[in-house]
Design a protein around this motif. Structure first.
Motif, PDB file in Angstrom:
ATOM      1  N   LYS A 434     -43.130-116.116  -6.379  1.00  0.00           N
ATOM      2  CA  LYS A 434     -44.252-117.176  -6.318  1.00  0.00           C
ATOM      3  C   LYS A 434     -45.283-117.100  -5.212  1.00  0.00           C
ATOM      4  O   LYS A 434     -45.196-116.226  -4.435  1.00  0.00           O
ATOM      5  CB  LYS A 434     -43.511-118.560  -6.128  1.00  0.00           C
ATOM      6  N   VAL A 435     -46.314-117.740  -5.444  1.00  0.00           N
ATOM      7  CA  VAL A 435     -47.314-117.837  -4.139  1.00  0.00           C
ATOM      8  C   VAL A 435     -46.905-118.118  -3.091  1.00  0.00           C
ATOM      9  O   VAL A 435     -46.074-119.293  -2.940  1.00  0.00           O
ATOM     10  CB  VAL A 435     -48.538-118.779  -4.613  1.00  0.00           C
ATOM     11  N   GLY A 436     -47.105-117.470  -2.066  1.00  0.00           N
ATOM     12  CA  GLY A 436     -46.523-117.720  -0.730  1.00  0.00           C
ATOM     13  C   GLY A 436     -46.082-116.408  -0.054  1.00  0.00           C
ATOM     14  O   GLY A 436     -46.404-115.420  -0.367  1.00  0.00           O
ATOM     15  N   GLY A 487     -41.055-111.053   3.926  1.00  0.00           N
ATOM     16  CA  GLY A 487     -42.225-111.879   4.450  1.00  0.00           C
ATOM     17  C   GLY A 487     -43.531-111.476   3.927  1.00  0.00           C
ATOM     18  O   GLY A 487     -44.407-111.376   4.744  1.00  0.00           O
ATOM     19  N   VAL A 488     -43.706-110.738   2.923  1.00  0.00           N
ATOM     20  CA  VAL A 488     -45.075-110.075   2.335  1.00  0.00           C
ATOM     21  C   VAL A 488     -45.871-111.234   1.890  1.00  0.00           C
ATOM     22  O   VAL A 488     -45.250-112.142   1.034  1.00  0.00           O
ATOM     23  CB  VAL A 488     -44.724-109.438   1.107  1.00  0.00           C
ATOM     24  N   PRO A 489     -46.922-111.760   2.306  1.00  0.00           N
ATOM     25  CA  PRO A 489     -47.930-112.798   1.900  1.00  0.00           C
ATOM     26  C   PRO A 489     -48.400-112.495   0.401  1.00  0.00           C
ATOM     27  O   PRO A 489     -49.169-111.352   0.344  1.00  0.00           O
ATOM     28  CB  PRO A 489     -49.012-112.788   2.860  1.00  0.00           C
ATOM     29  N   LEU A 490     -48.290-113.288  -0.549  1.00  0.00           N
ATOM     30  CA  LEU A 490     -49.003-113.310  -1.885  1.00  0.00           C
ATOM     31  C   LEU A 490     -49.704-114.691  -1.928  1.00  0.00           C
ATOM     32  O   LEU A 490     -49.203-115.686  -2.479  1.00  0.00           O
ATOM     33  CB  LEU A 490     -48.050-112.862  -3.040  1.00  0.00           C
ATOM     34  N   PRO A 491     -51.053-114.478  -1.380  1.00  0.00           N
ATOM     35  CA  PRO A 491     -51.660-115.833  -1.494  1.00  0.00           C
ATOM     36  C   PRO A 491     -52.268-116.373  -2.749  1.00  0.00           C
ATOM     37  O   PRO A 491     -52.604-117.497  -2.754  1.00  0.00           O
ATOM     38  CB  PRO A 491     -52.831-115.301  -0.502  1.00  0.00           C
ATOM     39  N   LEU A 492     -52.297-115.540  -3.699  1.00  0.00           N
ATOM     40  CA  LEU A 492     -52.847-116.065  -4.961  1.00  0.00           C
ATOM     41  C   LEU A 492     -51.982-115.722  -6.084  1.00  0.00           C
ATOM     42  O   LEU A 492     -51.326-114.575  -6.383  1.00  0.00           O
ATOM     43  CB  LEU A 492     -54.299-115.480  -5.442  1.00  0.00           C
ATOM     44  N   ALA A 493     -51.733-116.616  -7.320  1.00  0.00           N
ATOM     45  CA  ALA A 493     -51.306-116.243  -8.333  1.00  0.00           C
ATOM     46  C   ALA A 493     -52.113-115.244  -9.278  1.00  0.00           C
ATOM     47  O   ALA A 493     -53.353-115.058  -9.091  1.00  0.00           O
ATOM     48  CB  ALA A 493     -51.040-117.542  -9.189  1.00  0.00           C
ATOM     49  N   GLY A 494     -51.574-114.335 -10.013  1.00  0.00           N
ATOM     50  CA  GLY A 494     -52.227-113.373 -10.988  1.00  0.00           C
ATOM     51  C   GLY A 494     -51.384-112.054 -11.170  1.00  0.00           C
ATOM     52  O   GLY A 494     -50.197-112.199 -10.899  1.00  0.00           O
ATOM     53  N   ARG A 495     -52.254-111.153 -11.792  1.00  0.00           N
ATOM     54  CA  ARG A 495     -51.459-109.909 -12.113  1.00  0.00           C
ATOM     55  C   ARG A 495     -51.521-108.946 -10.904  1.00  0.00           C
ATOM     56  O   ARG A 495     -52.525-108.463 -10.735  1.00  0.00           O
ATOM     57  CB  ARG A 495     -51.578-109.335 -13.322  1.00  0.00           C
TER      58      ARG A 495
END
Length: 519
Positions: A434-436, A487-495
């Motif tokens: 998920k985002v985060g 701890g990889v940052p995924l700040p936005l939803a999307g592909r």
């Protein structure tokens, strides 16, 4: 009275048969996603489940309506389907059948299109096999609880109900054999005519339900021998073994076989099954004894009541513990089909407990005072029998309904991505997906699913549609042999686009690329 019984029976049948055909593993994600349109033919289709599964049958129906051969492998909690290279443009259907850890088959279809959407139809599962599985399950319960429980009662507490016990054992054995074949049909998604072949029987024996049914059959046969044993000691030993078989059969397969912690749930299911058999098995012999020998039923009732109190206590405690583990929340009683079935069962069990209390504190003393006044007691026990049939019919509906704990685990399952090339593959787990802040686990494999020996690995991520340029993170090899990036940052939803670079030697590097959707 007959109209009321018919109404209750109709309600129970509607409740159980209206339940959709779920099993107890859940499909969490598919790649390509169900209903998606891809520009080029993917090399693989990956089905991710919330637990490890065993593939049974996987069919690929291409856009021309032809069934195409595919290669299928199970990797952790995923099933990887290697597709042919020459699929025609249009809509493809992947129809799958897998076995979950509790021995129940789960089936479905994933539809994706290459280039353009065309007309297609997925296979539909269910039909008369589902109804027969439900009926056969009830028959197995009758054999275990009425047959074996009745034989134990007749040998240890009081004689009576020989015909009912013998008939229940016969129904139970026949139903267990039928359940084995029907399980195979459901697993392979074949019609009833498939019972004449060996494939359904062999497939069913390979699931956890196979040993469970074999134990049930053996226990019912042992109880039948005990009933005809020439010596009392032999009969007692055999009925104890048969009662132990009831508990083992129920603890070997089903919800308790996979619920955590198994060290608690399996013994609780064993105790629950034995206690049910003790209670239910007494009903038919007591009715027969009250009708044929009114004077002898009172001491038998008193002996049974003294033993029944602690047994019912164990029954309630074990059942409560299992319900708490399976539900995980009180709201699940209302919000899920599993909870609805449990709620109906609890209501019926409460009625049964009320009737048992009435029998012990009112009707048994009345018969002790007037041995010829057995009619109210017999009527009460017969109503108990009707309620028991309702409980067994309701509980058999659990065969088609996943418990809330499985649904909750499926909702929390991490993303799983499979990247496949001719030279190498990667099985990637992204938690929580998920985002985060997310943790990545990279399992690197060779083209034939062997371990890929790499000196170092890096992960590069980007989100082109939102303008996020590629950023790189180094991976660390863990004691499990996989590569970890935490701890990889995924700040936005999307592909998101993912690239994995694995340095095999100082002069050779393997690159794997793929996409994944972040919720």
């Amino acid at each position: 009275m007959l109209r009321a019984i018919a109404a209750v029976a109709a309600l129970l049948v509607a409740l159980c048969l209206a339940t959709e055909t779920f099993a107890h593993a859940s499909l969490v994600a598919a790649e390509p996603a169900d209903g998606s349109v891809v520009a080029e033919t993917p090399k693989t289709v990956q089905l991710q489940f919330n637990e490890s599964v065993t593939p049974a049958v996987v069919n690929l129906i291409d856009a021309a309506g032809k069934t195409r051969p595919v290669t299928v492998r199970a990797v952790d909690q995923s099933v990887v389907i290697v597709l042919p290279d020459d699929l025609p443009r249009g809509t493809q259907v992947v129809s799958y059948r897998v076995v979950s850890q509790d021995g129940h088959p789960v089936g479905g279809s994933v539809v994706f299109s290459i280039g353009v959407v065309t007309a297609s139809a997925a296979k539909s599962n269910g039909g008369p096999v589902t109804v027969l599985i439900w009926l056969a399950r009830i028959g197995v319960y009758v054999g275990l609880f009425v047959g074996i429980g009745g034989a134990f009662f007749a040998v240890w507490i009081g004689q009576g109900g020989a015909r009912v016990i013998t008939g229940a054992l016969a129904v139970g054995v026949a139903s267990a054999v039928a359940s084995l074949g029907l399980q195979g049909l459901d697993l392979l998604d074949r019609p009833l005519g498939g019972l004449a072949t060996s494939a359904p029987w062999t497939s069913a024996l390979g699931t956890s339900l196979g040993p469970s049914l074999l134990i049930a059959i053996a226990s019912m046969v042992i109880a039948g021998f005990a009933w005809r044993s020439p010596t009392g000691m032999t009969a007692r030993v055999l009925t104890v073994l048969a009662m132990a078989g009831v508990g083992l059969s129920l603890a070997t397969s089903g919800h308790a076989a996979t619920a955590s912690p198994k060290s608690l749930t399996a013994p609780a299911m064993f105790v629950h099954g034995v206690a049910i058999a003790f209670w239910i098995g007494a009903l038919a012999p007591l009715v027969v004894l009250a009708r044929q020998s009114p004077g002898a039923v009172v001491p038998v009732l008193q002996r049974f009541s003294r033993l029944a109190v602690p047994v019912v206590g164990l029954l309630v405690l074990s059942g409560l513990g299992l319900a708490i583990i399976q539900l995980e929340s009180v709201g699940a009683l209302i919000e899920t089909r599993y909870g609805n079935i449990l709620l109906v069962k609890l209501i019926l069990v409460t009625v049964l407990l009320g009737l048992a209390a009435l029998n012990r504190y009112r009707l048994t003393p009345a018969v002790a005072a007037d041995p010829q006044n057995t009619r109210p007691l017999i009527g009460s026990i017969l109503i108990e029998c009707v309620v028991v049939v309702g409980i067994l019919a309701v509980v058999a509906g659990w065969r088609f309904t996943p418990p809330p704990r499985v649904l909750a685990a499926a909702a929390q399952a991490p993303l799983a991505i499979h990247i496949h090339t001719e030279k190498a593959m990667a099985q990637v787990s992204i938690s929580p997906g998920k985002v985060g802040s997310d943790d990545f686990v990279l399992q690197l494999l060779t083209g034939d699913f062997g371990a890929l020996s790499a000196k170092e690995a890096t992960l590069t991520l980007s989100l082109p549609e939102r303008g996020i340029e590629p950023f790189e993170r180094g991976a660390t090899r863990g004691p499990d042999g996989s590569w970890h990036v935490r701890g990889v940052p995924l700040p936005l939803a999307g592909r998101w686009h993912m690239r994995i670079d694995a340095l095999v030697t100082d002069f050779e590097k393997v690159t794997l690329e793929g996409d994944f959707d972040v919720r």
